[in-house]
Design a protein around this motif. Structure first.
Motif, short mmCIF file in Angstrom:
data_model
loop_
_atom_site.label_atom_id
_atom_site.label_comp_id
_atom_site.label_asym_id
_atom_site.label_seq_id
_atom_site.Cartn_x
_atom_site.Cartn_y
_atom_site.Cartn_z
N GLN A 88 112.45 -20.56 20.50
CA GLN A 88 111.91 -19.34 21.10
C GLN A 88 111.21 -18.51 20.02
O GLN A 88 111.72 -18.36 18.91
CB GLN A 88 113.04 -18.53 21.71
N ARG A 89 110.03 -18.01 20.34
CA ARG A 89 109.30 -17.20 19.37
C ARG A 89 109.26 -15.75 19.84
O ARG A 89 109.22 -15.47 21.03
CB ARG A 89 107.88 -17.76 19.16
N TRP A 90 109.20 -14.83 18.85
CA TRP A 90 109.30 -13.42 19.13
C TRP A 90 108.21 -12.63 18.43
O TRP A 90 107.71 -13.05 17.38
CB TRP A 90 110.66 -12.88 18.68
N ILE A 91 107.88 -11.49 18.98
CA ILE A 91 107.06 -10.49 18.29
C ILE A 91 108.01 -9.38 17.85
O ILE A 91 108.68 -8.77 18.68
CB ILE A 91 105.96 -9.92 19.20
N TRP A 92 108.08 -9.14 16.55
CA TRP A 92 108.98 -8.13 15.98
C TRP A 92 108.18 -6.90 15.57
O TRP A 92 107.11 -7.01 14.98
CB TRP A 92 109.69 -8.69 14.75
N THR A 93 108.73 -5.74 15.84
CA THR A 93 108.09 -4.48 15.45
C THR A 93 108.65 -4.02 14.11
O THR A 93 109.87 -3.92 13.93
CB THR A 93 108.33 -3.40 16.51
N LYS A 210 105.86 -13.43 15.28
CA LYS A 210 104.78 -12.51 14.94
C LYS A 210 105.35 -11.15 14.57
O LYS A 210 106.46 -10.80 14.98
CB LYS A 210 103.78 -12.38 16.09
N VAL A 211 104.59 -10.42 13.78
CA VAL A 211 105.00 -9.10 13.31
C VAL A 211 103.97 -8.08 13.77
O VAL A 211 102.76 -8.28 13.59
CB VAL A 211 105.12 -9.07 11.77
N GLN A 212 104.44 -7.00 14.36
CA GLN A 212 103.57 -5.90 14.81
C GLN A 212 103.97 -4.65 14.03
O GLN A 212 105.10 -4.18 14.12
CB GLN A 212 103.75 -5.65 16.31
N PHE A 213 103.04 -4.13 13.23
CA PHE A 213 103.31 -2.91 12.49
C PHE A 213 103.19 -1.71 13.43
O PHE A 213 102.28 -1.65 14.27
CB PHE A 213 102.36 -2.75 11.31
N ALA A 214 104.09 -0.74 13.27
CA ALA A 214 104.08 0.47 14.08
C ALA A 214 104.15 1.68 13.15
O ALA A 214 105.05 1.78 12.30
CB ALA A 214 105.26 0.48 15.05
N ALA A 215 103.20 2.60 13.30
CA ALA A 215 103.15 3.77 12.43
C ALA A 215 104.28 4.75 12.76
O ALA A 215 104.58 5.02 13.92
CB ALA A 215 101.79 4.47 12.60
N ILE A 216 104.92 5.26 11.71
CA ILE A 216 106.00 6.24 11.87
C ILE A 216 105.73 7.43 10.96
O ILE A 216 104.98 7.35 9.99
CB ILE A 216 107.38 5.63 11.56
N SER A 217 106.40 8.53 11.25
CA SER A 217 106.26 9.75 10.46
C SER A 217 107.14 9.68 9.22
O SER A 217 108.09 8.87 9.16
CB SER A 217 106.68 10.95 11.31
N PRO A 218 106.87 10.55 8.23
CA PRO A 218 107.76 10.60 7.06
C PRO A 218 109.20 10.91 7.44
O PRO A 218 110.14 10.39 6.83
CB PRO A 218 107.14 11.71 6.21
N HIS A 230 119.28 -1.45 11.05
CA HIS A 230 118.03 -1.28 11.79
C HIS A 230 118.08 -2.11 13.06
O HIS A 230 118.33 -3.31 13.02
CB HIS A 230 116.82 -1.71 10.96
N ASP A 231 117.87 -1.46 14.18
CA ASP A 231 117.88 -2.14 15.46
C ASP A 231 116.48 -2.70 15.72
O ASP A 231 115.59 -1.99 16.17
CB ASP A 231 118.28 -1.17 16.57
N TRP A 232 116.29 -3.97 15.39
CA TRP A 232 114.96 -4.57 15.49
C TRP A 232 114.47 -4.60 16.94
O TRP A 232 115.19 -5.01 17.83
CB TRP A 232 114.98 -6.00 14.94
N GLU A 233 113.24 -4.19 17.12
CA GLU A 233 112.62 -4.30 18.43
C GLU A 233 111.86 -5.63 18.49
O GLU A 233 111.14 -5.98 17.55
CB GLU A 233 111.64 -3.14 18.66
N LYS A 234 112.04 -6.36 19.58
CA LYS A 234 111.37 -7.64 19.69
C LYS A 234 111.06 -7.92 21.16
O LYS A 234 111.69 -7.38 22.07
CB LYS A 234 112.22 -8.77 19.12
N LYS A 235 110.08 -8.80 21.36
CA LYS A 235 109.77 -9.27 22.71
C LYS A 235 109.32 -10.72 22.61
O LYS A 235 108.73 -11.14 21.62
CB LYS A 235 108.71 -8.41 23.37
N SER A 236 109.61 -11.49 23.63
CA SER A 236 109.27 -12.90 23.65
C SER A 236 107.78 -13.10 23.84
O SER A 236 107.12 -12.33 24.54
CB SER A 236 110.02 -13.60 24.77
N TYR A 237 107.22 -14.12 23.19
CA TYR A 237 105.82 -14.44 23.46
C TYR A 237 105.58 -15.93 23.58
O TYR A 237 104.44 -16.37 23.72
CB TYR A 237 104.91 -13.84 22.37
N GLY A 238 106.62 -16.74 23.59
CA GLY A 238 106.41 -18.18 23.76
C GLY A 238 107.52 -18.96 23.14
O GLY A 238 108.36 -18.42 22.43
N GLY A 239 107.51 -20.27 23.39
CA GLY A 239 108.55 -21.10 22.82
C GLY A 239 108.81 -22.30 23.70
O GLY A 239 108.12 -22.55 24.66
#
Length: 239
Positions: A88-93, A210-218, A230-239
């Motif tokens: 299973q493959r994932w997109i991680w934020t 895959k890795v998705q960068f997400a902008a955060i504040s200081p 860190h509670d990793w956010e992820k979603k499936s994209y194939g596998g």
């Protein structure tokens, strides 16, 4: 296999499989599938196995039936891919702070590219990037798919020290420095996530994810950095 694969013996117990010298997701998938098949069948005889963009290298243990292994591999690369061998493959934020006060060296990149910060952030967070493999440093991700407007030649004179957590761009690639290291890439942001700590990689990502960068504040950067998990956010994209 879709692509031709050539088998080379680099020693009595080292076998190397070479794909065409192109960076391709299709090639990566073939490598992952074949790597999994080899590990499932031959795990008792494998001392180490790793891959790069186009190469899968296997070191066999002493006493392993090398000739039999090569014959099996020659047969395996002629067979169609089996989806059950692809995990299973994932997109991680991954959170990244692009604030200039946190990343003062970012200005060098913006000057070289004649680009404003808003454009940098918009492009750098615009799409998910494919993790091909780890290398260079423990936990250093080789990511593909960086938007072309962000490409920049590596520095002619590398910096003596790029701090851990720095998100940088070099050539057509972007990545995160897991530990303090000399480097020739331009730093554009920083992640609060500790990638390498206590002597091991602190990431759940696998090649093919895959890795998705997400902008955060200081402020959010500090909150995550001070937290122990860190509670990793992820979603499936194939596998």
């Amino acid at each position: 296999m879709k692509y031709p694969v050539h088998i080379f013996s680099q020693g009595p117990k080292i076998i190397e499989l070479n794909w065409p010298e192109i960076i391709s997701e299709d090639i990566l998938i073939e490598i992952i599938v074949l790597k999994n098949r080899i590990e499932n069948k031959w795990h008792l005889y494998i001392a180490s196995i790793y891959h790069s963009y186009q190469v899968l290298s296997i070191q066999l243990k002493e006493g392993a039936p090398t000739a039999e292994f090569i014959v099996w591999v020659e047969s395996a690369i002629q067979q169609p891919l089996q989806s059950q061998h692809l995990p299973q493959r994932w997109i991680w934020t991954v959170p990244v702070c692009y604030d200039p006060e946190l990343v003062p060296s970012q200005s060098k990149y913006l000057e070289e590219k004649n680009m404003d910060l808003e454009t940098l952030v918009a492009l750098h967070t615009s799409q998910s990037l494919l993790l091909y493999f780890y290398g260079f440093l423990p936990g250093f991700m080789y990511l593909g798919g960086l938007p072309e407007p962000l490409h920049i030649a590596r520095k002619k004179i590398p910096d003596r020290k790029i701090s851990q957590g720095s998100v940088a761009i070099g050539g057509s690639q972007t990545g995160i420095y897991p530990v303090d290291s000399p480097g020739g890439w331009y730093v554009v942001g920083k992640t609060p996530i500790a990638i390498f700590e206590n002597g091991k990689i602190n990431l759940p990502f696998n090649p093919g994810d895959k890795v998705q960068f997400a902008a955060i504040s200081p402020q959010r950067y500090t909150e995550i950095q001070e937290g122990s998990i860190h509670d990793w956010e992820k979603k499936s994209y194939g596998g």
